[in-house]
Design a protein around this motif. Structure first.
Motif, PDB file in Angstrom:
ATOM      1  N   ARG A 303       2.547 -13.272  45.404  1.00 34.77           N
ATOM      2  CA  ARG A 303       2.480 -12.013  46.174  1.00 34.77           C
ATOM      3  C   ARG A 303       3.647 -11.104  45.799  1.00 34.77           C
ATOM      4  N   ARG A 304       4.819 -11.670  45.643  1.00 36.09           N
ATOM      5  CA  ARG A 304       5.991 -10.888  45.264  1.00 36.09           C
ATOM      6  C   ARG A 304       5.864 -10.353  43.835  1.00 36.09           C
ATOM      7  N   ARG A 305       5.401 -11.217  42.925  1.00 33.92           N
ATOM      8  CA  ARG A 305       5.187 -10.769  41.550  1.00 33.92           C
ATOM      9  C   ARG A 305       4.254  -9.572  41.522  1.00 33.92           C
ATOM     10  N   ASP A 306       3.176  -9.644  42.314  1.00 34.28           N
ATOM     11  CA  ASP A 306       2.178  -8.588  42.308  1.00 34.28           C
ATOM     12  C   ASP A 306       2.670  -7.310  42.977  1.00 34.28           C
ATOM     13  N   LEU A 307       3.779  -7.396  43.705  1.00 39.95           N
ATOM     14  CA  LEU A 307       4.468  -6.201  44.201  1.00 39.95           C
ATOM     15  C   LEU A 307       5.379  -5.624  43.132  1.00 39.95           C
ATOM     16  N   VAL A 308       6.186  -6.481  42.530  1.00 44.77           N
ATOM     17  CA  VAL A 308       7.277  -6.038  41.668  1.00 44.77           C
ATOM     18  C   VAL A 308       6.786  -5.505  40.325  1.00 44.77           C
ATOM     19  N   VAL A 309       5.903  -6.230  39.654  1.00 45.12           N
ATOM     20  CA  VAL A 309       5.533  -5.865  38.286  1.00 45.12           C
ATOM     21  C   VAL A 309       4.852  -4.498  38.220  1.00 45.12           C
ATOM     22  N   PRO A 310       3.827  -4.206  39.042  1.00 41.38           N
ATOM     23  CA  PRO A 310       3.248  -2.857  38.969  1.00 41.38           C
ATOM     24  C   PRO A 310       4.244  -1.760  39.327  1.00 41.38           C
ATOM     25  N   ALA A 311       5.128  -2.042  40.285  1.00 42.50           N
ATOM     26  CA  ALA A 311       6.120  -1.033  40.679  1.00 42.50           C
ATOM     27  C   ALA A 311       7.080  -0.733  39.540  1.00 42.50           C
ATOM     28  N   LEU A 312       7.496  -1.750  38.814  1.00 46.15           N
ATOM     29  CA  LEU A 312       8.389  -1.534  37.679  1.00 46.15           C
ATOM     30  C   LEU A 312       7.678  -0.786  36.556  1.00 46.15           C
ATOM     31  N   ASN A 313       6.432  -1.132  36.317  1.00 41.90           N
ATOM     32  CA  ASN A 313       5.682  -0.460  35.254  1.00 41.90           C
ATOM     33  C   ASN A 313       5.401   1.007  35.572  1.00 41.90           C
ATOM     34  N   ALA A 314       5.511   1.379  36.839  1.00 37.56           N
ATOM     35  CA  ALA A 314       5.304   2.774  37.234  1.00 37.56           C
ATOM     36  C   ALA A 314       6.566   3.622  37.067  1.00 37.56           C
ATOM     37  N   VAL A 315       7.695   2.998  36.747  1.00 38.93           N
ATOM     38  CA  VAL A 315       8.954   3.720  36.562  1.00 38.93           C
ATOM     39  C   VAL A 315       9.058   4.182  35.112  1.00 38.93           C
ATOM     40  N   ASP A 316       9.374   5.448  34.927  1.00 40.55           N
ATOM     41  CA  ASP A 316       9.473   6.009  33.587  1.00 40.55           C
ATOM     42  C   ASP A 316      10.522   5.251  32.772  1.00 40.55           C
ATOM     43  N   GLY A 317      10.108   4.778  31.597  1.00 44.53           N
ATOM     44  CA  GLY A 317      11.031   4.104  30.698  1.00 44.53           C
ATOM     45  C   GLY A 317      11.140   2.613  30.887  1.00 44.53           C
ATOM     46  N   SER A 319       9.002  -1.190  31.274  1.00 50.46           N
ATOM     47  CA  SER A 319       7.722  -1.867  31.087  1.00 50.46           C
ATOM     48  C   SER A 319       7.935  -3.361  31.249  1.00 50.46           C
ATOM     49  N   CYS A 320       6.903  -4.030  31.743  1.00 51.01           N
ATOM     50  CA  CYS A 320       7.029  -5.454  32.059  1.00 51.01           C
ATOM     51  C   CYS A 320       5.659  -6.111  31.958  1.00 51.01           C
ATOM     52  N   LEU A 321       5.536  -7.130  31.125  1.00 55.80           N
ATOM     53  CA  LEU A 321       4.319  -7.921  31.087  1.00 55.80           C
ATOM     54  C   LEU A 321       4.223  -8.769  32.346  1.00 55.80           C
ATOM     55  N   THR A 322       3.010  -9.071  32.765  1.00 57.05           N
ATOM     56  CA  THR A 322       2.819  -9.888  33.964  1.00 57.05           C
ATOM     57  C   THR A 322       3.085 -11.349  33.637  1.00 57.05           C
ATOM     58  N   PRO A 323       4.098 -11.953  34.259  1.00 52.17           N
ATOM     59  CA  PRO A 323       4.411 -13.354  33.945  1.00 52.17           C
ATOM     60  C   PRO A 323       3.368 -14.301  34.505  1.00 52.17           C
ATOM     61  N   GLY A 324       3.087 -15.362  33.759  1.00 51.54           N
ATOM     62  CA  GLY A 324       2.109 -16.353  34.198  1.00 51.54           C
ATOM     63  C   GLY A 324       2.706 -17.478  35.009  1.00 51.54           C
ATOM     64  N   GLY A 325       4.045 -17.549  35.043  1.00 57.13           N
ATOM     65  CA  GLY A 325       4.691 -18.628  35.774  1.00 57.13           C
ATOM     66  C   GLY A 325       6.144 -18.304  36.059  1.00 57.13           C
ATOM     67  N   ALA A 326       6.858 -19.267  36.654  1.00 59.29           N
ATOM     68  CA  ALA A 326       8.243 -19.127  37.085  1.00 59.29           C
ATOM     69  C   ALA A 326       8.348 -17.989  38.110  1.00 59.29           C
ATOM     70  N   PHE A 327       9.526 -17.402  38.294  1.00 59.05           N
ATOM     71  CA  PHE A 327       9.666 -16.310  39.273  1.00 59.05           C
ATOM     72  C   PHE A 327      10.593 -15.221  38.744  1.00 59.05           C
ATOM     73  N   TYR A 328      10.312 -14.830  37.482  1.00 59.74           N
ATOM     74  CA  TYR A 328      11.109 -13.793  36.839  1.00 59.74           C
ATOM     75  C   TYR A 328      10.221 -12.699  36.277  1.00 59.74           C
ATOM     76  N   ALA A 329      10.705 -11.453  36.401  1.00 61.47           N
ATOM     77  CA  ALA A 329      10.120 -10.327  35.675  1.00 61.47           C
ATOM     78  C   ALA A 329      11.068  -9.997  34.527  1.00 61.47           C
ATOM     79  N   TRP A 330      10.530  -9.938  33.327  1.00 61.53           N
ATOM     80  CA  TRP A 330      11.317  -9.689  32.118  1.00 61.53           C
ATOM     81  C   TRP A 330      11.010  -8.261  31.692  1.00 61.53           C
ATOM     82  N   VAL A 331      11.941  -7.362  31.978  1.00 62.68           N
ATOM     83  CA  VAL A 331      11.678  -5.925  31.961  1.00 62.68           C
ATOM     84  C   VAL A 331      12.275  -5.287  30.712  1.00 62.68           C
ATOM     85  N   ASN A 332      11.446  -4.599  29.949  1.00 66.03           N
ATOM     86  CA  ASN A 332      11.897  -3.865  28.772  1.00 66.03           C
ATOM     87  C   ASN A 332      12.473  -2.523  29.229  1.00 66.03           C
TER      88      ASN A 332
END
Length: 394
Positions: A303-317, A319-332
């Protein structure tokens, strides 16, 4: 010849302090100054240890389980680990001779490196990656040799990258899935090709499976030791810190053929003797008791991943692939036009959000930051709002 009583061994020059802890210490200093810091840098679940596990450890204390156990761990815990491995991973191990209980998975990795690496041996490991693999290799006198994980390949390992780095001094191949820091779950096809490489080149392998239970979207974990020809050459490392939120209990384990475990135990016994007796009783309850607590935690992480990843991808500059496991977002953060270290420091000092710059995880992590979503849903919502405002103001 001038001497200093406090002079460190030469090998210590090869092992830097953890960059993650540096970030954490600066964040704590800001908090002491009265700043409302959101801590998203550390790799630990924010949940309490499930009650039935704590109660089992309390009972063990009350029953007087306060003395040394076997170096290998209590028979009860080794039997529970063997049952878990057979049930979940299709791996059969003799609990009497093929399982070693350690003081965290960190110790299991360190034991393996000291037991099997000679000076000059090479260790292949993925990069970006958790810091301990390279550090443990250097402390053992070995040479860490990273192979890259590329965003263009969704951070799946390219077996050709591994193959090109295998040489006459290559001794050990390290794999971790789900992966820290990218959250990638390596596919069975990739693992199968890596197994073929290990067999062909007669490599020892270490499979770090500490995030095994934290996996999403119907993906399934595959253990490297279950592939053809791999059981006899694989040290499977796991533990209780992530799946059961037991980071402070310091309990892990290694499973491998008896000759490998015997060698690792000789490092283990002269280093820590054994893991805590009453903590091991809690671990038995973790493996043999109800697993609904794990399912609930993973559901909340998703649930947290599904909050964080789209929100980060909506920020200009960003980008973040959706992680399949663990509890980290790896943000470019490359498109922000500043180094990731500068971006992360500015975010901490001005927005009071504590993240880890990707360079901490090796050269292949440059241009990224790691966000741990092991924090409450509400705090994560506030964190992404602060990140968005920080980016809009720059």
């Amino acid at each position: 010849m001038e001497r200093s009583v406090g002079r460190a061994a030469d090998r210590m020059a090869l092992v830097p302090f953890s960059g993650i802890r540096k970030v954490f210490e600066r964040a704590k200093a800001l908090e002491r100054e009265g700043r409302e810091v959101i801590f998203l840098e550390t790799g630990r679940p924010d949940f309490d240890t499930p009650l039935h596990i704590k109660e089992a450890a309390k009972r063990a204390l009350d029953e007087g389980q306060v003395h040394y156990t076997s170096n290998f761990g209590t028979p009860e815990l080794r039997e529970a680990i063997a049952a878990k491995l057979e049930r979940d991973n299709r791996l059969a191990y003799d609990p009497a001779s093929e399982i070693l209980v350690t003081v965290g998975a960190c110790e299991a990795i360190f034991d393996a490196f000291l037991a099997f690496l000679n000076p000059g041996d090479e260790v292949l490991y993925p990069e970006p990656s958790w810091l301990n693999y390279a550090a443990a290799a250097r402390l053992a006198g070995a040479v860490p040799v990273p192979f890259p994980l590329r965003e263009s390949n969704a951070f799946q390992i390219d077996p050709d990258d591994v193959s090109r780095r295998i040489g006459p001094r290559t001794r050990l191949l390290v794999l971790v899935s789900p992966h820290n820091p990218t959250g990638t779950v390596q596919s069975p096809e990739v693992l199968g090709r890596l197994a073929e490489l290990a067999v062909r080149h007669d490599l020892l392998t270490l499979s770090d499976e500490i995030y095994e239970k934290i996996i999403y979207d119907g993906l399934r974990h595959a253990s490297l030791a279950a592939f053809p020809g791999m059981r006899e050459r694989t040290i499977t490392v796991n533990g209780f810190s992530k799946a059961y939120s037991m980071t402070g209990w310091r309990l892990g384990y290694a499973a491998a053929p008896a000759p490998l475990i015997q060698s690792m135990n000789r490092v283990h016994q002269y280093n820590v003797s054994c893991a805590s007796a009453f903590a091991q009783a809690g671990a038995v309850a973790a493996l043999t008791g109800p697993q609904a607590c794990v399912d609930a935690m993973v559901k909340e992480f998703q649930r947290r991943r599904d909050l964080v990843v789209p929100a980060l991808n909506a920020v200009d500059g960003l980008s973040c692939l959706t992680p399949g496991g663990a509890f980290y977002a790896w943000v470019n953060v490359d498109r922000r036009g500043v180094p990731a270290e500068e971006f992360a420091l500015g975010l901490l000092e001005r927005a009071y959000v504590s993240l880890v710059p990707g360079g901490v995880f090796g050269a292949a992590g440059q241009g990224f930051i790691r966000l741990s979503y092991a924090n409450s849903y509400e705090r994560l919502g506030e964190a992404v709002r602060r990140i968005r405002r920080f980016c809009e103001e720059r």
